[in-house]
Scaffold this motif. Structure first.
Motif, PDB file in Angstrom:
ATOM      1  N   MET A 233       0.886  -1.171   0.040  1.00 55.86           N
ATOM      2  CA  MET A 233       0.016   0.055  -0.045  1.00 55.86           C
ATOM      3  C   MET A 233       0.793   1.314  -0.141  1.00 55.86           C
ATOM      4  SD  MET A 233      -3.243  -0.555   2.289  1.00 55.86           S
ATOM      5  CE  MET A 233      -4.583  -1.895   1.794  1.00 55.86           C
ATOM      6  N   MET A 238      -1.027   4.360  -0.889  1.00 53.68           N
ATOM      7  CA  MET A 238      -2.515   4.146  -0.277  1.00 53.68           C
ATOM      8  C   MET A 238      -2.300   4.025   1.291  1.00 53.68           C
ATOM      9  SD  MET A 238      -4.334   1.683  -2.815  1.00 53.68           S
ATOM     10  CE  MET A 238      -5.890   1.900  -1.941  1.00 53.68           C
ATOM     11  N   GLU A 239      -3.165   4.518   2.105  1.00 54.08           N
ATOM     12  CA  GLU A 239      -3.145   4.078   3.701  1.00 54.08           C
ATOM     13  C   GLU A 239      -4.451   3.092   3.775  1.00 54.08           C
ATOM     14  OE1 GLU A 239      -3.903   6.900   7.551  1.00 54.08           O
ATOM     15  OE2 GLU A 239      -3.278   7.585   5.453  1.00 54.08           O
ATOM     16  N   ILE A 240      -3.920   2.105   4.802  1.00 55.43           N
ATOM     17  CA  ILE A 240      -4.910   1.301   5.435  1.00 55.43           C
ATOM     18  C   ILE A 240      -5.254   1.589   6.860  1.00 55.43           C
ATOM     19  CG2 ILE A 240      -3.224  -0.346   6.346  1.00 55.43           C
ATOM     20  CD1 ILE A 240      -5.375  -2.474   5.419  1.00 55.43           C
ATOM     21  N   VAL A 270      -6.800  -2.858  -2.715  1.00 57.72           N
ATOM     22  CA  VAL A 270      -5.524  -2.352  -2.982  1.00 57.72           C
ATOM     23  C   VAL A 270      -5.483  -2.147  -4.538  1.00 57.72           C
ATOM     24  CG1 VAL A 270      -2.781  -2.451  -3.275  1.00 57.72           C
ATOM     25  CG2 VAL A 270      -4.102  -3.273  -1.113  1.00 57.72           C
ATOM     26  N   LYS A 274      -7.067   2.371  -5.874  1.00 55.09           N
ATOM     27  CA  LYS A 274      -5.903   3.279  -5.967  1.00 55.09           C
ATOM     28  C   LYS A 274      -6.380   4.634  -5.905  1.00 55.09           C
ATOM     29  CE  LYS A 274      -2.704  -0.261  -7.821  1.00 55.09           C
ATOM     30  NZ  LYS A 274      -1.613  -0.502  -9.068  1.00 55.09           N
ATOM     31  N   ASN A 296     -13.066   0.105  -0.034  1.00 58.54           N
ATOM     32  CA  ASN A 296     -12.254   1.045  -0.812  1.00 58.54           C
ATOM     33  C   ASN A 296     -13.006   2.082  -1.400  1.00 58.54           C
ATOM     34  OD1 ASN A 296     -12.298   0.280  -3.813  1.00 58.54           O
ATOM     35  ND2 ASN A 296     -12.479  -1.466  -2.850  1.00 58.54           N
TER      36      ASN A 296
END
Length: 377
Positions: A233, A238-240, A270, A274, A296
């Motif tokens: 990520m 990206m950030e979880i 993911v 995006k 997402n």
């Protein structure tokens, strides 16, 4: 029990028999009084005919013959509807035997004949369903062979082509050689993934997979899986974010199989989310169930594709091509694994977000509330 016995066909036939006898006797009495009335009116011909018949056959024989005639007439009249109904059932059975499984018999009676009609309707419906399932299974098998052949042929063609170029020394330098080898290697990995997924799907579909259930914490398992995606990520920008209002959510499950489900869902989030930057993961307990949601904020799934998203080899063509997508079996495998655990999996998607929700039976007294939601970024 008594009411059912009284409404049975046996007692109805006995009642019809007795009623016909009574009507026959009343008819004989009626004929006798009619003859007397005609005689009083001076019309003697019917009386003389009756007297002649009595002298010829004797009165008892004449009464038996006349009574039998009346009895036959009344039995025929009173049972006519029943006989026609039996003919209707017989014709319906013949049509069902000829393959017309849409045939239905009206249930007109609450006795054995009515039960026969209802059971024949049920049998016809079950035969229709069985044949449709058999045809659907045949179509599925044909489609499976077609899809597998296509998906196997695509990487094989690339591998054969590039290895052929290497075999014929048709490359300019070592850099181009390494490029061809890299492409062949990547295609072989995709081929390996497809074969593994196909084998897993076949085992799941055929019921050949057994679960080794143990008591595990869904919060801990998904937290560990999410940590494994941190590097991927980060590279994707990206950030979880993890949201765990319950400190523990315990379930009885096969950890390895269930990990594959959430690994696939996180990988999809993911891969196709995006544009949305964030992936939110929620785990909670609700109504005796463990609920996990993977959210997402990327490109939404078109509404027309949502009903088929868990079908094997189904891809949303605009964003899930062979180059960017997986084997096309990941979500189908995930659905079967979740259902083997007695749970459900669903998806909802709109312009703002796409949510995959998994619901599993929670273990009794399995939840401990956390002081607040946990977030990992």
């Amino acid at each position: 029990m008594i009411a059912k016995l009284l409404y049975s066909l046996r007692w109805k036939l006995i009642a019809l028999f007795i009623f016909s006898i009574v009507l026959s006797v009343l008819s004989l009495v009626g004929v006798f009084f009619v003859l007397l009335a005609l005689r009083e009116l001076g019309i003697n011909l019917p009386t003389r005919v009756a007297q002649g018949l009595a002298d010829m056959f004797t009165i008892p024989v004449l009464l038996v013959v006349a009574g039998s005639f009346f009895f036959t007439v009344y039995i025929f009249v009173l049972t006519r509807r029943r006989i026609l109904y039996m003919v209707r059932i017989t014709e319906a059975v013949q049509r069902i035997a000829n393959g017309r499984f849409d045939e239905r018999i009206p249930v007109r009676y609450n006795d054995e004949m009515g039960e026969l009609a209802a059971n024949l309707n049920k049998m016809s419906e079950q035969l229709k369903t069985s044949i449709e399932e058999e045809r659907r299974a045949e179509r599925t098998k044909t489609e499976l062979i077609t899809n597998v052949s296509h998906d196997l042929r695509t990487p094989l063609t690339s591998i054969t082509g590039y290895l052929g170029l290497i075999e014929q020394d048709r490359y300019r330098d070592e850099v181009e050689l390494r490029h061809y080898v890299h492409i062949a290697f990547e295609k072989s990995k995709r081929l390996h993934v497809l074969i593994d997924d196909l084998f897993e799907y076949t085992r799941l579909s055929g019921g050949g997979l057994s679960l080794r259930k143990t008591r595990l914490d869904l919060v801990e398992m998904i937290g560990q899986l999410a940590a494994q995606f941190q590097y991927e990520m980060g590279r994707a920008g990206m950030e979880i974010r993890l949201h765990f209002p319950d400190r523990n959510v315990m379930i009885e499950a096969d950890g390895d199989k269930l990990a594959r489900v959430f690994d696939n869902l996180l990988a999809n989030a993911v891969h196709y989310g995006k544009d949305g930057v964030y992936v939110d993961v929620h785990v909670r307990s609700a109504g005796g169930e463990a609920v996990a949601e993977i959210v997402n904020y990327g490109e939404p799934i078109p509404p027309q594709d949502l009903p088929y998203i868990f079908d094997r080899f189904y891809r949303v063509e605009k964003s899930r091509s062979n180059d960017t997508g997986g084997s096309g079996l990941g979500l189908a495998i995930a659905k079967q694994i979740v259902e083997l655990h007695g749970g459900t999996i669903g998806v909802a998607s709109d312009r703002s977000r796409t949510v995959f929700e998994v619901r599993l039976p929670a273990s009794p007294a399995s939840v401990r509330r956390a002081p607040g939601a946990t977030e990992v970024s």
